[in-house]
Design an enzyme around this catalytic site. Structure first.
Site, mmCIF file in Angstrom:
data_model
loop_
_atom_site.group_PDB
_atom_site.id
_atom_site.type_symbol
_atom_site.label_atom_id
_atom_site.label_comp_id
_atom_site.label_asym_id
_atom_site.label_seq_id
_atom_site.Cartn_x
_atom_site.Cartn_y
_atom_site.Cartn_z
ATOM 1 N N LYS A 162 21.292 17.907 4.265
ATOM 2 C CA LYS A 162 21.955 18.442 3.075
ATOM 3 C C LYS A 162 22.065 19.951 3.206
ATOM 4 O O LYS A 162 21.060 20.644 3.476
ATOM 5 C CB LYS A 162 21.148 18.075 1.824
ATOM 6 C CG LYS A 162 21.269 16.609 1.454
ATOM 7 C CD LYS A 162 22.709 16.250 1.107
ATOM 8 C CE LYS A 162 22.812 14.896 0.461
ATOM 9 N NZ LYS A 162 24.207 14.513 0.225
ATOM 10 N N ASP A 242 33.670 12.192 0.859
ATOM 11 C CA ASP A 242 32.717 11.289 0.196
ATOM 12 C C ASP A 242 33.081 11.229 -1.284
ATOM 13 O O ASP A 242 33.949 10.439 -1.697
ATOM 14 C CB ASP A 242 31.285 11.792 0.446
ATOM 15 C CG ASP A 242 30.236 11.036 -0.344
ATOM 16 O OD1 ASP A 242 30.548 9.954 -0.866
ATOM 17 O OD2 ASP A 242 29.077 11.516 -0.445
HETATM 18 C C1 MUC Z 1 25.756 12.022 -0.486
HETATM 19 O O1 MUC Z 1 26.188 11.559 0.558
HETATM 20 O O2 MUC Z 1 26.377 12.933 -0.998
HETATM 21 C C2 MUC Z 1 24.256 12.849 -3.162
HETATM 22 C C3 MUC Z 1 25.203 13.019 -4.131
HETATM 23 C C4 MUC Z 1 26.011 11.884 -4.120
HETATM 24 O O3 MUC Z 1 26.985 11.635 -4.806
HETATM 25 O O4 MUC Z 1 25.568 11.005 -3.172
HETATM 26 C C5 MUC Z 1 24.412 11.522 -2.555
HETATM 27 C C6 MUC Z 1 24.498 11.469 -1.091
HETATM 28 MG MG MG Z 2 27.941 12.976 0.634
#
Ligand code: MUC
Ligand code: MG
Length: 367
Positions: A162, A242
């Site tokens: 992250k 995402d």
């Molecule tokens: C990710 O892949 O981002 C953290 C925030 C979210 O929406 O999912 C998680 C993991």
């Molecule tokens: Mg993500």
């Protein structure tokens, strides 16, 4: 095979180690268990993880929309009418994880009715998925120690780091510390959860140029349309969309607009039916995909595993299937077990898990 009830049960299980990232942090799995009952006594189960900072959903909101809006529209349909279910759910805007949980609970019930695993109904490609672990914000030494624990304890060798903090040097230092410590023995990629600007992202990626990253994910907001397009054109690894692609239509828009070159498929937000559409779309567009994690418990992880194992492209890269390791407890009678870096999918009917009713009684919040 006729649906007689759709239930939403809120529960809360604390994390032993909270996950922190650029758009929020999670201290407890305050999820909603969705159960679909049929007239022949079958019960399909899945979970919805509210992520207010990502989709705007809350635990109370998910319970309300499932019980008050979705259930009355679904009771009376059969498990085979999944496109009718989808069309009815689509009358309501948003609510991705609530819709996904209903969809997956119906698939679970269908698999149980047909006495077949959902993975085999979907595609039956493989019996296992390689596991990637997500490293939340901390200082470099702590994040290296966490990765080492995951490698030594579970054989995990792929890490999603992250990033998205300011100053960006802190995140760059973490990724460099991981590469220095593990050498070429691990795969690394980064997820910014929209924390950086486009120019900060470009600078950070330049500084990490020698670190052999596999992917970069949502480093800056997709809504910064031109900045994001500019960044994606400069980055020489696949750029994963995402949270900017909660629907298949969003995938099309972001990819054709030049704002993404790979997709995170999350069953927690697109269920099995929508994830299959995203998978086929990615295949048609020639995009790589990664099975993502919505900070799922073991129920949600079993769902991601069942889907990921069904297709070649979803099982090619390690899937993010390990967040449940940081929970203090879970709901399954037989816990998921990561061994030698892999999770094996179940070969029992449905998604392939059973709920421990005593644990559900202990953690549910509505009694
Ligand atoms: C990710 O892949 O981002 C953290 C925030 C979210 O929406 O999912 C998680 C993991
Ligand atoms: Mg993500």
């Amino acid at each position: 095979m006729k649906i007689t009830a759709v239930e939403a049960i809120p529960f809360a299980i604390p994390y032993t180690k909270p996950l922190k990232f650029a758009s929020g942090e999670v201290h407890a799995a305050e999820h909603v268990l969705v159960r679909v009952r049929t007239d022949d006594g079958i019960v399909g189960v899945a979970e919805a993880p509210p992520r207010p900072f990502t989709y705007g959903e809350t635990q109370d909101g998910i319970v309300a929309v499932v019980e008050k809006v979705f259930a009355p529209q679904l009771v009376g349909l059969t498990l085979l009418e999944r496109e009718v279910v989808g069309a009815r759910l689509a009358r309501t805007v948003g609510n991705p994880t609530a819709k996904a949980a209903v969809d997956m609970a119906i698939w679970d019930a269908l698999g149980k009715a047909l006495e077949l695993p959902v993975t085999d109904l979907l595609g039956g490609y493989t019996d296992r998925m390689r596991v990637s672990h997500m490293l939340g914000f901390d200082d470099p030494a702590t994040m290296v120690a966490e990765a080492e624990k995951m490698r030594d304890g579970y054989g995990i060798r792929t890490f999603k780091v992250k990033v998205g903090r300011r100053p960006i040097d802190l995140d760059v230092a973490v990724v460099r510390a991981l590469r220095d410590h593990f050498g070429d023995g691990v795969e690394l990629y980064v997820d910014g959860n929209r924390g950086w600007t486009a120019s900060e992202s470009a600078r950070a990626m330049r500084e990490m140029d020698d670190l052999g990253l596999l992917f970069a994910e949502e480093l800056c907001p997709a809504d910064d349309v031109l900045g994001r397009r500019w960044l994606v054109g400069k980055v020489d690894v696949p750029f994963i969309a995402d949270e900017s692609v909660p629907t298949p239509a969003d995938v099309t828009r972001e990819v054709l607009g030049g704002s993404a070159t790979a997709i995170s498929i999350k069953t927690a937000r697109t269920g099995f039916t929508g994830s299959r559409r995203v998978h086929h779309l990615a295949e048609g567009l020639g995009l790589e995909v990664v099975m993502g994690n919505q900070i799922d418990g073991q129920v949600g992880t079993a769902c991601a595993l069942a889907f990921g194992a069904a297709f070649a492209s979803t099982s090619r890269y390690a899937g993010e299937l390990s967040n449940f390791l940081d929970m203090s407890d879970d709901l399954l009678t037989v816990p998921l077990e990561i061994r030698d870096g892999y999770l094996h999918r179940s070969s029992t009917a449905g998604i392939g898990f059973e709920i421990d009713e005593d644990k559900l009684t202990k953690y549910r919040m509505d009694l």
